[in-house]
Design an enzyme around this catalytic site. Structure first.
Site, PDB file in Angstrom:
ATOM      1  N   VAL A   1       5.180  18.893 -29.498  1.00  0.00           N
ATOM      2  CA  VAL A   1       4.758  20.345 -29.960  1.00  0.00           C
ATOM      3  C   VAL A   1       3.833  19.993 -31.073  1.00  0.00           C
ATOM      4  CG1 VAL A   1       5.603  22.400 -31.068  1.00  0.00           C
ATOM      5  CG2 VAL A   1       6.996  21.213 -29.227  1.00  0.00           C
ATOM      6  N   ALA A   2       2.642  20.643 -31.293  1.00  0.00           N
ATOM      7  CA  ALA A   2       1.893  20.769 -32.482  1.00  0.00           C
ATOM      8  C   ALA A   2       2.188  21.706 -33.664  1.00  0.00           C
ATOM      9  CB  ALA A   2       0.429  20.937 -31.963  1.00  0.00           C
TER      10      ALA A   2
ATOM     11  N   GLN B   1       4.881  29.234 -32.307  1.00  0.00           N
ATOM     12  CA  GLN B   1       4.549  27.908 -32.677  1.00  0.00           C
ATOM     13  C   GLN B   1       5.489  27.197 -33.467  1.00  0.00           C
ATOM     14  OE1 GLN B   1       2.468  26.479 -30.270  1.00  0.00           O
ATOM     15  NE2 GLN B   1       2.856  24.599 -30.919  1.00  0.00           N
TER      16      GLN B   1
ATOM     17  N   GLU C   1       2.080  15.293 -20.737  1.00  0.00           N
ATOM     18  CA  GLU C   1       2.386  16.763 -20.488  1.00  0.00           C
ATOM     19  C   GLU C   1       1.329  17.121 -19.111  1.00  0.00           C
ATOM     20  OE1 GLU C   1       1.636  19.377 -23.907  1.00  0.00           O
ATOM     21  OE2 GLU C   1       3.016  18.156 -24.955  1.00  0.00           O
TER      22      GLU C   1
ATOM     23  N   ASP D   1      -0.168  25.741 -19.960  1.00  0.00           N
ATOM     24  CA  ASP D   1       0.553  25.117 -19.228  1.00  0.00           C
ATOM     25  C   ASP D   1       0.736  25.856 -17.987  1.00  0.00           C
ATOM     26  OD1 ASP D   1       0.783  23.576 -21.484  1.00  0.00           O
ATOM     27  OD2 ASP D   1       2.710  24.458 -22.150  1.00  0.00           O
TER      28      ASP D   1
END
Length: 200
Positions: free
Chosen positions: A129-130, A108, A170, A144
């Site tokens: 993006v987190a 991530q 998204e 996803d």
């Protein structure tokens, strides 16, 4: 003798015929345009996620692939709902492919660095993006789904299984909202920056 009425009728017939011809010619063109737009989304990477070497997903990972960490580490309730939906979607000839499921914190972080590089700022990257501390993928609570047909099937039927799109930008990102089976999915956030969970 009045010739205006037949002339008007003939004009109307010509207009109707012209309109019908335009519809017949336009429909395939519109279909091609929509197809090309969806294809460009796919080829631009919007429907597929670049997986670096360390977190590589094999081709066509499904929600039934227990030997793949991206699937095996998903929240059990989310995975159960996905599998029920996938079985029913298969009856309609649609297969769910996991483009991204559970992610390691290190992966991530890498995605976030790549997003900052791509979009030019942390603020713009946050739309896509987190951080590892806020990502629903890192906690195993998001998946996803592709290809486009599968995401479209889930968009139409996902609420029945508690599977909801969370972000308008998204359409492939799904999370479990069990209450959706009774009340429908909650309104989507425009993007992750609007999600209160991302403000932590």
């Amino acid at each position: 003798m009045n010739h205006s009425r037949p002339a008007r009728t003939a004009t109307r017939r010509i207009r109707s015929t012209t309109l019908a011809a335009l519809v017949v010619v336009s429909a395939p063109l519109i279909g091609v345009f929509v197809y090309q737009s969806l294809a460009s989304l796919s080829s631009s990477g919007a429907w597929s996620i670049h997986i670096p070497h360390g977190d590589h997903l094999p081709d066509r990972v499904t929600v039934f692939d227990d030997d793949v960490p991206s699937v095996a580490n998903l929240d059990p309730d989310l995975l159960g709902a996905l599998r029920r939906a996938a079985r029913d979607a298969a009856n309609d000839g649609v297969e769910f492919v996991v483009n991204s499921g559970w992610r390691s914190p290190d992966y991530q972080k890498q995605l976030l660095r790549e997003a900052v590089s791509k979009y030019g700022s942390e603020a713009e990257a946050a739309r896509w993006v987190a951080t590892p501390g806020t990502s629903a993928h890192v906690s195993g609570e998001a998946v996803d789904i592709g290809p486009i047909e599968a995401a479209a099937w889930l968009s139409a039927h996902g609420a029945e299984y508690g599977l909801c799109q969370i972000y308008s930008n998204e359409p492939w990102h799904y999370e479990l909202r069990p209450e959706a089976a009774d009340y429908g999915c909650p309104p989507r956030y425009a993007d992750p920056t609007q999600d209160p969970r991302m403000q932590q």
